[in-house]
Design a protein around this motif. Sequence first.
Motif, PDB file in Angstrom:
ATOM      1  N   LEU A  53       0.867  -1.174   0.000  1.00 24.90           N
ATOM      2  CA  LEU A  53       0.000   0.000   0.000  1.00 24.90           C
ATOM      3  C   LEU A  53       0.905   1.225   0.000  1.00 24.90           C
ATOM      4  CD1 LEU A  53      -1.213  -2.182   2.414  1.00 24.90           C
ATOM      5  CD2 LEU A  53      -3.191  -0.859   1.701  1.00 24.90           C
ATOM      6  N   SER A  54       0.729   2.096  -0.979  1.00 29.34           N
ATOM      7  CA  SER A  54       1.668   3.202  -1.089  1.00 29.34           C
ATOM      8  C   SER A  54       1.000   4.476  -1.558  1.00 29.34           C
ATOM      9  CB  SER A  54       2.790   2.824  -2.073  1.00 29.34           C
ATOM     10  OG  SER A  54       3.795   3.806  -2.064  1.00 29.34           O
ATOM     11  N   PHE A  55       1.380   5.589  -0.927  1.00 31.36           N
ATOM     12  CA  PHE A  55       1.040   6.917  -1.403  1.00 31.36           C
ATOM     13  C   PHE A  55       2.166   7.315  -2.353  1.00 31.36           C
ATOM     14  CE2 PHE A  55      -0.545   6.519   2.908  1.00 31.36           C
ATOM     15  CZ  PHE A  55      -1.864   6.933   2.782  1.00 31.36           C
ATOM     16  N   GLY A  73      -8.696  14.587  -7.026  1.00 28.58           N
ATOM     17  CA  GLY A  73      -7.865  14.057  -8.096  1.00 28.58           C
ATOM     18  C   GLY A  73      -6.910  12.939  -7.730  1.00 28.58           C
ATOM     19  N   VAL A  74      -7.071  12.337  -6.544  1.00 33.40           N
ATOM     20  CA  VAL A  74      -6.242  11.195  -6.176  1.00 33.40           C
ATOM     21  C   VAL A  74      -6.848   9.929  -6.783  1.00 33.40           C
ATOM     22  CG1 VAL A  74      -5.312   9.820  -4.270  1.00 33.40           C
ATOM     23  CG2 VAL A  74      -5.534  12.311  -4.031  1.00 33.40           C
ATOM     24  N   ILE A  75      -6.030   9.172  -7.484  1.00 34.75           N
ATOM     25  CA  ILE A  75      -6.471   7.887  -8.031  1.00 34.75           C
ATOM     26  C   ILE A  75      -6.074   6.811  -7.029  1.00 34.75           C
ATOM     27  CG2 ILE A  75      -6.239   6.219  -9.911  1.00 34.75           C
ATOM     28  CD1 ILE A  75      -5.388   8.633 -11.684  1.00 34.75           C
ATOM     29  N   MET A  76      -7.067   6.129  -6.467  1.00 39.23           N
ATOM     30  CA  MET A  76      -6.818   5.070  -5.491  1.00 39.23           C
ATOM     31  C   MET A  76      -7.154   3.754  -6.185  1.00 39.23           C
ATOM     32  SD  MET A  76      -8.370   7.066  -2.155  1.00 39.23           S
ATOM     33  CE  MET A  76      -7.418   6.221  -0.894  1.00 39.23           C
ATOM     34  N   ALA A  77      -6.108   3.014  -6.548  1.00 39.86           N
ATOM     35  CA  ALA A  77      -6.283   1.842  -7.409  1.00 39.86           C
ATOM     36  C   ALA A  77      -5.693   0.594  -6.769  1.00 39.86           C
ATOM     37  CB  ALA A  77      -5.623   2.091  -8.760  1.00 39.86           C
ATOM     38  N   ASN A  78      -6.464  -0.482  -6.792  1.00 42.31           N
ATOM     39  CA  ASN A  78      -6.046  -1.775  -6.253  1.00 42.31           C
ATOM     40  C   ASN A  78      -5.781  -2.730  -7.418  1.00 42.31           C
ATOM     41  OD1 ASN A  78      -7.682  -4.342  -4.222  1.00 42.31           O
ATOM     42  ND2 ASN A  78      -5.527  -3.956  -4.554  1.00 42.31           N
ATOM     43  N   LYS A 129     -10.731   1.336   4.744  1.00 42.05           N
ATOM     44  CA  LYS A 129     -10.693  -0.016   4.178  1.00 42.05           C
ATOM     45  C   LYS A 129      -9.258  -0.513   4.072  1.00 42.05           C
ATOM     46  CE  LYS A 129     -12.045  -2.643   0.090  1.00 42.05           C
ATOM     47  NZ  LYS A 129     -12.746  -2.619  -1.194  1.00 42.05           N
ATOM     48  N   GLN A 130      -8.358   0.341   3.583  1.00 40.56           N
ATOM     49  CA  GLN A 130      -6.961  -0.070   3.426  1.00 40.56           C
ATOM     50  C   GLN A 130      -6.297  -0.360   4.776  1.00 40.56           C
ATOM     51  OE1 GLN A 130      -4.752   2.643   0.890  1.00 40.56           O
ATOM     52  NE2 GLN A 130      -6.378   2.688  -0.627  1.00 40.56           N
ATOM     53  N   LEU A 163      -1.098  -4.545  -5.218  1.00 37.52           N
ATOM     54  CA  LEU A 163      -0.656  -3.169  -5.020  1.00 37.52           C
ATOM     55  C   LEU A 163      -1.876  -2.296  -4.772  1.00 37.52           C
ATOM     56  CD1 LEU A 163       1.727  -2.912  -8.099  1.00 37.52           C
ATOM     57  CD2 LEU A 163       2.495  -2.875  -5.727  1.00 37.52           C
ATOM     58  N   TRP A 164      -1.845  -1.502  -3.699  1.00 40.96           N
ATOM     59  CA  TRP A 164      -2.834  -0.445  -3.497  1.00 40.96           C
ATOM     60  C   TRP A 164      -2.074   0.850  -3.705  1.00 40.96           C
ATOM     61  CZ3 TRP A 164      -7.623   0.868  -3.532  1.00 40.96           C
ATOM     62  CH2 TRP A 164      -8.645   0.003  -3.110  1.00 40.96           C
ATOM     63  N   LEU A 165      -2.237   1.490  -4.845  1.00 38.94           N
ATOM     64  CA  LEU A 165      -1.525   2.721  -5.141  1.00 38.94           C
ATOM     65  C   LEU A 165      -2.461   3.909  -5.006  1.00 38.94           C
ATOM     66  CD1 LEU A 165       0.527   1.594  -8.268  1.00 38.94           C
ATOM     67  CD2 LEU A 165       1.146   1.466  -5.850  1.00 38.94           C
ATOM     68  N   ASN A 166      -2.080   4.846  -4.154  1.00 42.51           N
ATOM     69  CA  ASN A 166      -2.827   6.082  -3.964  1.00 42.51           C
ATOM     70  C   ASN A 166      -2.036   7.181  -4.671  1.00 42.51           C
ATOM     71  OD1 ASN A 166      -4.745   4.728  -2.288  1.00 42.51           O
ATOM     72  ND2 ASN A 166      -3.251   4.797  -0.644  1.00 42.51           N
TER      73      ASN A 166
END
Length: 197
Positions: free
Chosen positions: A7-9, A178-183, A50-51, A142-145
């Motif tokens: 999980l990463s910002f 505008g943050v894309i939070m993608a799993n 959730k994350q 990958l959980w990319l924020n």
Amino acid sequence: MRKIIVLSFITLDGVMQAPGGPEEDTSGSFEYGGWTAPYDDEVSGKLMQKQMQPADLLLGRKTFEIFVDYWPKHADYWPGVNEVAKYVLSNTMERSDWNNSMFLSSVVDIEKLKNSEGNDLKVWGSSELVQLLLKHDLVDELWLNIHPVLLGKGKKLFDNEAIPAAFELIESVVTPKGVIMANYKRAGQVETGTVSS
């Protein structure tokens, strides 16, 4: 077998250093600590809950040291963080007073942990550890924020040693700021072809 979930910002240029605050990680003369704060909103807050669902943690030493200074005193913001197992890859640390902290010294130790029974392992921060996991094809999700900002320099999520791998998008949200939070879930080998006109 446990899943390893990173999980990463990150910024648009892949910087992941010190998303949480100015003093979080100033190594390399990094001056933009806290770069995620202007992008917080209700939508990202709900998905972060959730994350942050309880799971065992797998951390690099530097991230562990940041966490151990902060989370034991702020556990009301992350329920369960004091109770879960915390596995730390380190060649210099062997013990900690933080509940349920255990230390690993090699990729082999991580592979044994991944192949054991137990909770999934979530990796927060830990840029060097993430790069090592990607190099050895040990990342399941990958959980990319992804934040709409460029920083130019700082610790990066990806380097040039990751094993080529395909991932499948499982879930995504674009926040009002505008943050894309993608799993993404690991999905086999990289396929190539020719784009038709």
